[in-house]
Design a protein around this motif. Structure first.
Motif, PDB file in Angstrom:
ATOM      1  N   ASP A   1      -2.296   6.853   0.281  1.00 38.80           N
ATOM      2  CA  ASP A   1      -3.673   7.033  -0.178  1.00 38.80           C
ATOM      3  C   ASP A   1      -4.567   5.864   0.219  1.00 38.80           C
ATOM      4  O   ASP A   1      -5.772   6.040   0.435  1.00 38.80           O
ATOM      5  CB  ASP A   1      -3.710   7.216  -1.695  1.00 38.80           C
ATOM      6  N   ASP A   2      -3.993   4.668   0.308  1.00 37.08           N
ATOM      7  CA  ASP A   2      -4.789   3.478   0.631  1.00 37.08           C
ATOM      8  C   ASP A   2      -5.286   3.479   2.072  1.00 37.08           C
ATOM      9  O   ASP A   2      -6.267   2.792   2.383  1.00 37.08           O
ATOM     10  CB  ASP A   2      -3.963   2.213   0.375  1.00 37.08           C
TER      11      ASP A   2
ATOM     12  N   ILE B   1       0.815  -1.217   0.000  1.00 35.20           N
ATOM     13  CA  ILE B   1       0.000   0.000   0.000  1.00 35.20           C
ATOM     14  C   ILE B   1       0.849   1.266   0.000  1.00 35.20           C
ATOM     15  O   ILE B   1       2.052   1.241   0.279  1.00 35.20           O
ATOM     16  CB  ILE B   1      -0.939   0.029   1.223  1.00 35.20           C
TER      17      ILE B   1
END
Length: 645
Positions: free
Chosen positions: A129-130, A126
């Motif tokens: 943003d995730d 990740i």
């Protein structure tokens, strides 16, 4: 960026009880280089005659303090057992955070909770943003175990000028312990190469930034501010290896002028005791020297009279500094004689004659400051110490006498669980464990932390240069995904800086140099083109011929990659590179603006590549002249590797 110390209730993982004990009795002052949400620190020296520093390598065994001996044994232990330590670290993280919503969301629950194979199979790689929505939930006050099984104690903010945005990195109380463990290793390593550092003081220019609170009440602040305001720093016990000239009150002063003035003043007042000087970034140290150039006469007056300038109004700072100041006309005379010279070449060893090195970050884009530091330091080594980030601290340089180009960091296996994504990986799942990386290969760093980051892409590209036992050593290559692009071209900071370094040699005959620069991709023109804002430090000749700066434009283009040159010379998709010369002081204004927008004074460095917006607008308002590349750079079809060159 920094100092750290601490006594840990050791929750770290080692296969033998060789951890340094009672580290709360030691303060540790490293320089931290921040990448976007990251601080990076290295420890290296420029070449210098051993006689100049009275260096012995290493100290005789019977001179090593017992706590240093334990620290060095700890490094040997965890690097020798890096694979076992890493498995234990991952097991601890998964067990501690087994209730975390994030892990359950990805299927790591029930019989799979704590299963390392399931972790590798089920959890994705990740980026920020995730997990941004999870971060925002925590910031809004959701205290459920979203990412971590332990309460989030605060957020650590990334640098506002690294990567273009400030990120909130969750942390827990135990993370300060882990960071402090890494700091406790610094002086034992350094003392193997520079002896007797316990016989004097360090003049380190350290600063805090104002704090903010999230809607949920959590503090959000840079990692260094978090540390300087912690009990580990404020209530630190005396450590002869880490005695600072700056009183804590001056470091904690939010007024940057008063903090800078009093820290420099105290350093000058105790100049004979100073064995090392430094700041976090090279740019910050040079900014301090420039500050001294403006205010040395006032400081000398304070030292002569033993009184503090009336512009210092912070009561706590005044009280602390007045305990240090004593009337010293002889010292004031000596300082005035040095500062009053026409040239400030070698000013650091002249003002602090016993200093053995300058402790600043000069890796990455900070490398551009090496010539200026060499000018002021006149041969003093440049030292950095650690590689770390706001997400987690990682490792340290075990070979402090290496040349700048050879600096490498040994990752300490107890800090987090490390994985590495080869930069040429075709898919997102070909991660490599810490002990399985290969020398000469480049990897993007991926970490899983105790504070609730799982397989998180830090964004740093590292190159394996060797191993300390089973633990790899890495050089910092670049920050991923920062650069310029008009079409299919991609120019990163490292490539751009190398091109600028070659181009500025055109200025040498005129006694001019580039003091600072930044750049952006101007797509308002058709075709778009690269724009570089240069602030020049001028020599004897004020006016540079236009042809010289045009040659600089072309020299930069000639040094850029073949995709760029093809776009310029064959495709016509990129316009001529432009240099816009800005007024003196423009980059000081840029720093002031960045700080006003939330950047940390400790983490700040001038951005090398920016997007259109406030920074470009600020620069545009200070442009004096514009110059364009007079012709296309040379480009030929093919690839050097294909062609066997």
């Amino acid at each position: 960026m920094s100092n750290k110390l601490l006594t840990l209730p050791y929750i770290f993982f080692s296969t033998s009880p060789l951890l340094p004990r009672n580290t709360q009795n030691h303060s540790f002052l490293p320089c931290i280089l921040f990448t976007p949400s990251s601080l990076t620190v290295s420890l290296f020296f420029l070449t210098i005659l051993p006689s100049r520093l009275n260096l012995t390598m290493p100290e005789a065994p019977n001179t090593i303090p017992e706590d240093h001996r334990r620290a060095l044994a700890f490094i040997e232990d965890v690097t020798s057992n890096a694979d076992k330590v890493q498995r234990r670290v991952l097991s601890e993280i998964l067990t501690q955070n087994s209730v975390a919503e994030y892990l359950h969301r990805h299927g790591l629950t029930g019989p799979l909770a704590g299963d390392q194979d399931a972790f590798r199979r089920l959890l994705p790689i990740i980026s920020y943003d995730d997990i941004q929505n999870d971060i925002l939930r925590i910031a809004q006050g959701d205290t459920s175990p979203i990412l971590c099984g332990r309460p989030i104690s605060e957020f650590l903010t990334s640098s506002g000028t690294s990567g273009g945005e400030r990120k909130l990195m969750p942390t827990i109380d135990d993370e300060l312990d882990r960071r402090s463990l890494l700091y406790s290793l610094l002086m034992p390593v350094m003392s193997q190469f520079v002896p007797n550092l316990n016989a004097g003081k360090a003049m380190y220019l350290l600063f805090v930034k104002s704090e903010a609170r999230t809607p949920g009440g959590l503090l959000a602040r840079p990692v260094l501010t978090s540390y300087y305001r912690s009990r580990h720093f404020i209530e630190r016990e005396h450590d002869p290896y880490n005695v600072f000239t700056s009183p804590t009150e001056a470091i904690l002063c939010l007024d940057s002028y008063q903090s800078m003035y009093t820290q420099l003043l105290c350093g000058l007042a105790q100049n004979g005791e100073v064995l090392r000087v430094g700041a976090v970034f090279a740019s910050g140290f040079i900014r301090a020297v420039k500050f001294l150039e403006k205010h040395w006469a006032r400081m000398c007056r304070d030292i002569r009279n033993g009184t503090l300038d009336g512009e210092i109004t912070d009561r706590a700072v005044r009280a602390a500094v007045e305990k240090i100041l004593r009337p010293d006309p002889a010292l004031a005379d000596r300082l005035e004689a040095e500062c009053g010279k026409e040239s400030w070449r070698g000013i650091i060893p002249q003002l602090w004659p016993n200093t053995k090195y300058i402790d600043v970050i000069v890796t990455g884009t900070m490398a551009q400051y090496i010539p200026t530091l060499e000018f002021y330091g006149d041969g003093l080594p440049l030292a950095c110490t650690m590689y770390a980030s706001s997400e987690c601290y990682f490792g340290l340089n075990l070979n402090p006498m290496c040349k700048p180009a050879e600096v490498a960091y040994t990752l300490i296996p107890t800090m987090c669980y490390y994985e590495f994504l080869p930069v040429d990986a075709a898919d997102g799942h070909s991660l490599v464990d810490l002990v399985d990386v290969k020398v000469g290969h480049d990897y993007e760093l991926v970490v899983t932390t105790y504070a609730g980051l799982y397989r998180y892409r830090v964004g740093d590209v590292l190159r394996v240069t060797g191993f300390k036992n089973k633990a790899p050593e890495f050089s910092f290559v670049r920050r991923k995904n920062v650069g310029l692009s008009i079409d299919s071209d991609k120019t990163d900071e490292v490539e751009l800086h190398a091109a600028v370094e070659k181009a500025v040699t055109n200025l040498d005959p005129f006694g001019a140099a580039v003091a600072e620069y930044t750049s952006y991709a101007d797509t308002t023109t058709i075709p778009g083109h690269y724009v570089l804002y240069w602030e020049l430090s001028k020599g004897k000749q004020w006016e540079l011929p236009a042809s010289v700066l045009e040659d600089c434009c072309l020299a930069i283009e000639e040094s850029l990659n073949s995709v760029y040159r093809q776009g310029r010379a064959a495709d016509g998709s990129i316009g001529p590179l432009e240099i816009r010369v800005v007024e003196e002081g423009s980059f000081d204004k840029l720093m002031d603006y960045a700080i006003s927008q939330g950047a940390s004074i400790n983490q700040y460095k001038a951005p090398r590549c920016v997007r259109p917006g406030q920074v470009v607008d600020l620069m545009e308002g200070r442009v004096m002249q514009r110059y364009f590349s007079p012709k296309c750079p040379i480009w030929t079809p093919g690839n050097k590797m294909w062609m066997g060159n």
